[in-house]
Enzyme design. Structure first.
Site, PDB file in Angstrom:
ATOM      1  CG  HIS A  30       0.095 191.520 116.058  1.00 20.26           C
ATOM      2  ND1 HIS A  30       1.376 191.918 116.381  1.00 20.26           N
ATOM      3  CD2 HIS A  30       0.165 191.068 114.770  1.00 20.26           C
ATOM      4  CE1 HIS A  30       2.175 191.716 115.344  1.00 20.26           C
ATOM      5  NE2 HIS A  30       1.463 191.202 114.353  1.00 20.26           N
ATOM      6  CD  GLU A  31      -2.391 188.838 112.831  1.00 19.78           C
ATOM      7  OE1 GLU A  31      -2.528 189.405 111.722  1.00 19.78           O
ATOM      8  OE2 GLU A  31      -1.344 188.260 113.168  1.00 19.78           O
ATOM      9  CG  HIS A  34      -1.002 193.435 110.735  1.00 21.85           C
ATOM     10  ND1 HIS A  34       0.081 194.260 110.539  1.00 21.85           N
ATOM     11  CD2 HIS A  34      -0.539 192.364 111.449  1.00 21.85           C
ATOM     12  CE1 HIS A  34       1.151 193.716 111.106  1.00 21.85           C
ATOM     13  NE2 HIS A  34       0.798 192.576 111.679  1.00 21.85           N
TER      14      HIS A  34
END
EC number: 3.4.24.-
Length: 377
Positions: A30-31, A34
């Protein structure tokens, strides 16, 4: 048994290890999404941490400080231009470079990248599972086992038999029960809750033989002399083998169908939070409840772990898109508000909103943990 003994019994060492791996990998990716979308638009990422809390190890690489932190419960990225900056006079202000300088669509792309990655992981894991294990056939009830000496055995039912119709009516894919959508095969339970004569249409596939279909008719009383009667079968949905294409289509359909359930689950959680109701339900689990589920899955099979990882990623995607300041969804909402106003919010406005959102998320997390622990008292 005291509280610690109860928790130790529910959480196995292997389960805790798998919890750290599944949750850690899901949040890391998820990170990483980003990070990737920010770097792709020329925005520097100051730090990327695997884990939370005190930093155990760090290394500077490609302009980013990569960290390994103590608590294996997630991770975070610090993207340049997202946090307030302090000027020469010691005053805090909104940044004007990096993320802050991106157009609205660029900011939204960075913020959406994380939840969309979890959604893609959901679809990918589900597709692999369906391709390997088949898709549930909700319109067919497959008998998994028959108790020795039971009524079902006397009727000639065997493990592997498939019930396709009840009282002359084909089992549907889904049905409505109390305003909620339920799997069709669970109609077997409803039939056995009613007295009278019932007929099951049963298919039996012997190895190397054509499928045989027969009618199994029997008189039934749910209770006798106040005692609940059991037919003596364990059953679940039948399974259809499919290719990758059909598995992916089914994964998308399953995910779409899950959205109303997720909305209801989180709505119920928020209601309980605001009324300080710590009573348990089966819809939303905290970290301890999630670790307990993973512990049970680890004891079953690798595919059970895949199913839990699938549900966890879907929940992460949905939760992060809720428009609460501090979450990706809340940040997206602020970007849209600023775009519609034609100017950004003031430093004081944005800080007040973000602080309120952060406090809400922390209190909600504490509430869920307390609710988890209360089960052991």
């Amino acid at each position: 048994m005291n509280v610690l003994q109860g928790m130790a019994a529910a959480l196995t060492p292997l389960g805790l290890l798998w919890t750290a791996i599944i949750f850690g990998v899901s949040v890391f990716l998820h990170e990483l999404a980003h990070y990737g979308l920010a770097r792709a638009q020329g925005v520097r990422v100051n730090s990327f941490s695997v884990g939370m809390g005190p930093v155990l190890f760090k290394k500077l690489w490609r302009g980013t400080e990569w960290r390994v932190s103590l608590l294996p419960i997630g991770g975070y990225v610090e993207i340049d231009g997202m946090a307030p900056v302090e000027d020469a006079d010691g005053q805090w202000r909104l940044p004007t470079r990096g993320f802050a300088a991106l157009p609205a669509w660029g900011k939204i792309a960075v913020l959406l990248a994380g939840p969309l990655t979890n959604l893609l992981l959901t679809l990918g894991l589900m597709t692999v599972s369906f391709t390997s294990q088949g898709i549930p056939a909700l319109d067919r009830a497959r008998i998994e086992s028959v108790e020795t000496g039971s009524r079902a055995q006397a009727l000639g039912l065997r493990a592997g038999d498939v019930i396709t119709a009840i009282d002359g009516q084909d089992i549907p894919e889904t049905r409505r029960v109390g305003g909620q959508e339920a799997a069709g095969y669970e109609g077997v339970r409803d039939a056995l809750a009613q007295a009278g004569r019932h007929t099951f249409t049963v298919e039996r596939a012997e190895q190397g033989q054509p499928v045989q279909t027969r009618q199994v008719a029997f008189d039934w009383q749910p209770t006798v002399n106040g005692q609940r009667q059991l037919l003596g079968i364990r059953y679940g949905p039948d399974v259809r083998q499919v290719g990758v294409g059909q598995a992916f289509v089914t994964s998308v359909d399953t995910t779409v169908r899950a959205v109303p359930q997720l909305v209801g689950a989180f709505t119920g959680l928020f209601k309980k939070f605001f009324t300080l109701d710590i009573s348990q339900d089966q819809n939303v689990s905290g970290p301890i409840g999630t670790a307990e589920v993973i512990s049970r899955a680890a004891a079953l099979s690798p595919w059970a772990l895949v199913q839990v990882a699938t549900l966890l990623n879907l929940s992460l995607a949905f939760f992060n898109l809720i428009p609460i300041p501090g979450l990706d969804g809340g940040r997206i909402l602020l970007v849209l508000v600023s775009a519609l106003r034609g100017r950004p919010l003031s430093f004081q406005q944005e800080q007040a909103i973000n602080l309120g959102g952060f406090a809400f998320v922390m209190l909600l997390t504490l509430f869920v943990v307390v609710r988890d622990v209360s089960r052991f008292f």
